[in-house]
Design an enzyme around this catalytic site. Structure first.
Site, PDB file in Angstrom:
ATOM      1  CG  ASP A 160      -0.262  -0.375   2.564  1.00  0.00           C
ATOM      2  OD1 ASP A 160       0.899  -0.396   2.549  1.00  0.00           O
ATOM      3  OD2 ASP A 160      -0.959  -0.840   3.572  1.00  0.00           O
ATOM      4  CG  HIS A 211      -5.998  -2.020   8.846  1.00  0.00           C
ATOM      5  ND1 HIS A 211      -6.002  -0.893   9.868  1.00  0.00           N
ATOM      6  CD2 HIS A 211      -4.870  -1.821   8.569  1.00  0.00           C
ATOM      7  CE1 HIS A 211      -5.016  -0.462  10.078  1.00  0.00           C
ATOM      8  NE2 HIS A 211      -4.193  -0.709   9.308  1.00  0.00           N
ATOM      9  CD  GLU A 214      -8.969   1.348   8.147  1.00  0.00           C
ATOM     10  OE1 GLU A 214      -8.796   0.516   8.730  1.00  0.00           O
ATOM     11  OE2 GLU A 214      -8.264   2.261   8.252  1.00  0.00           O
ATOM     12  CG  ASP A 235      -8.803  -1.283  12.325  1.00  0.00           C
ATOM     13  OD1 ASP A 235      -7.959  -2.101  11.701  1.00  0.00           O
ATOM     14  OD2 ASP A 235      -9.213  -0.458  11.471  1.00  0.00           O
TER      15      ASP A 235
HETATM   16  C1  GLP Z   1      -0.418   0.434   8.746  1.00  0.00           C
HETATM   17  C2  GLP Z   1      -0.032  -0.391   7.497  1.00  0.00           C
HETATM   18  C3  GLP Z   1      -0.039  -2.102   7.746  1.00  0.00           C
HETATM   19  C4  GLP Z   1       0.339  -2.219   8.922  1.00  0.00           C
HETATM   20  C5  GLP Z   1      -0.412  -1.516  10.240  1.00  0.00           C
HETATM   21  C6  GLP Z   1       0.107  -1.749  11.638  1.00  0.00           C
HETATM   22  O1  GLP Z   1      -1.648   0.655   8.518  1.00  0.00           O
HETATM   23  N1  GLP Z   1      -0.763  -0.023   6.026  1.00  0.00           N
HETATM   24  O2  GLP Z   1       0.298  -2.577   6.745  1.00  0.00           O
HETATM   25  O3  GLP Z   1       0.114  -3.581   9.239  1.00  0.00           O
HETATM   26  O4  GLP Z   1       0.067  -0.045   9.884  1.00  0.00           O
HETATM   27  O5  GLP Z   1       1.522  -1.198  11.655  1.00  0.00           O
HETATM   28  P1  GLP Z   1       2.368  -1.184  13.157  1.00  0.00           P
HETATM   29  O6  GLP Z   1       3.010  -2.536  12.630  1.00  0.00           O
HETATM   30  O7  GLP Z   1       2.946  -0.016  13.126  1.00  0.00           O
HETATM   31  O8  GLP Z   1       1.451  -1.422  14.042  1.00  0.00           O
END
Ligand code: GLP
Length: 255
Positions: free
Chosen positions: A63, A134, A139, A132
């Site tokens: 993404d 995702h 989402e 959540d």
């Molecule tokens: C963002 C990214 C996800 C990732 C999420 C959790 O939303 N798009 O790919 O899994 O963050 O991030 P973290 O590992 O910093 O909790």
């Protein structure tokens, strides 16, 4: 689903890095799906330290934020450059990250899917998970059949990611993300999660019903999904002892 539980985030990342390194060594032309966030940082550190040959590896990132260019310090282009790509011998032509500045989002997303197909599909996809549930930026209530497209972030995700931007208001509202259908098409998935903040999302993904309310629960439909967790992220799993039992009693050939 295979559930691997390790004592702390570093050990979980080490396990995940081992799976990635094995894939790169056994198939120097592998197509890897990559993720951002704080969770994979120790994994990327391990991979850099392993001094692997990335020259024929192809990568696709999950993404990217829209409205910010590859040079923006919080873009996922910058993240990947800083934490992985500048430290390994990857061919820049083989790196793919959604274009957050495209003027034709639909065409750009369609082309991203085509590029994945033309590369032969993704052999191993790394995922983190949002609080959540995702995955990528899919989402809750994302279609379980979705493909690469534009999405609007929830307030919760913008708050969760505010630490990188200074405030939630500065986090872009729109993003481009591979879809859940895109992720389900990959040959193998490795979801890495650590910390108590992920425990509810993980319990829902592994033991809850398959529901668009927890996008990671769609991975129950994936033939080869591995969840690499630390104790805190695994702490709300009802069958935690069972997963540890299975892991410790694998047939020798599978260990
Ligand atoms: C963002 C990214 C996800 C990732 C999420 C959790 O939303 N798009 O790919 O899994 O963050 O991030 P973290 O590992 O910093 O909790």
């Amino acid at each position: 689903m295979e559930i691997i539980i390790q004592p702390d985030p570093e050990a979980a990342a080490k396990k995940a890095a081992h799976i990635f390194a094995q894939t790169i060594r056994s198939n120097p032309k592998a197509v890897l799906g990559l993720a951002t966030g704080s969770t994979p940082l120790p994994l990327y550190r391990e991979l850099v330290a392993a001094k692997l040959d990335w020259s024929a590896i192809t990568t696709f990132n999950l993404d990217e934020y829209t409205g910010i260019g590859p040079g923006h310090p919080q873009s996922y282009h910058s993240f990947m450059r800083e934490h992985l790509f500048q430290h390994v011998n990857i061919d820049p032509a083989r790196i793919h990250i959604p274009d957050g500045l495209t003027l034709d989002t639909e065409a750009s997303c369609r082309q991203y899917e085509e590029k994945i197909r033309n590369a032969g599909g993704i052999d191993l996809q790394l995922l983190g998970i949002g609080s959540d549930g995702h995955i990528g930026f899919n989402e809750p209530t994302s279609s379980l059949a979705s493909r690469t497209r534009i999405k609007t972030l929830t307030e919760r995700t913008r708050r969760d990611n505010a630490r990188f931007f200074g405030s939630a208001q500065e986090v872009p509202l729109h993003v481009i993300t591979m879809g859940i259908g895109t992720i389900l098409d990959t040959r193998r998935v490795l979801l890495l999660a650590s910390g108590e903040g992920k425990a509810d999302a993980i319990a829902g993904a592994v033991e809850g019903p398959i529901t668009a309310m927890n996008p990671a629960s769609a991975l129950q439909l994936h033939e080869r999904a591995v969840f690499c967790l630390d104790e805190a992220a695994a702490s709300k799993l009802q069958r935690i002892d069972y997963y540890k039992w299975v892991y410790n009693n694998k047939p020798t050939w599978q260990q």
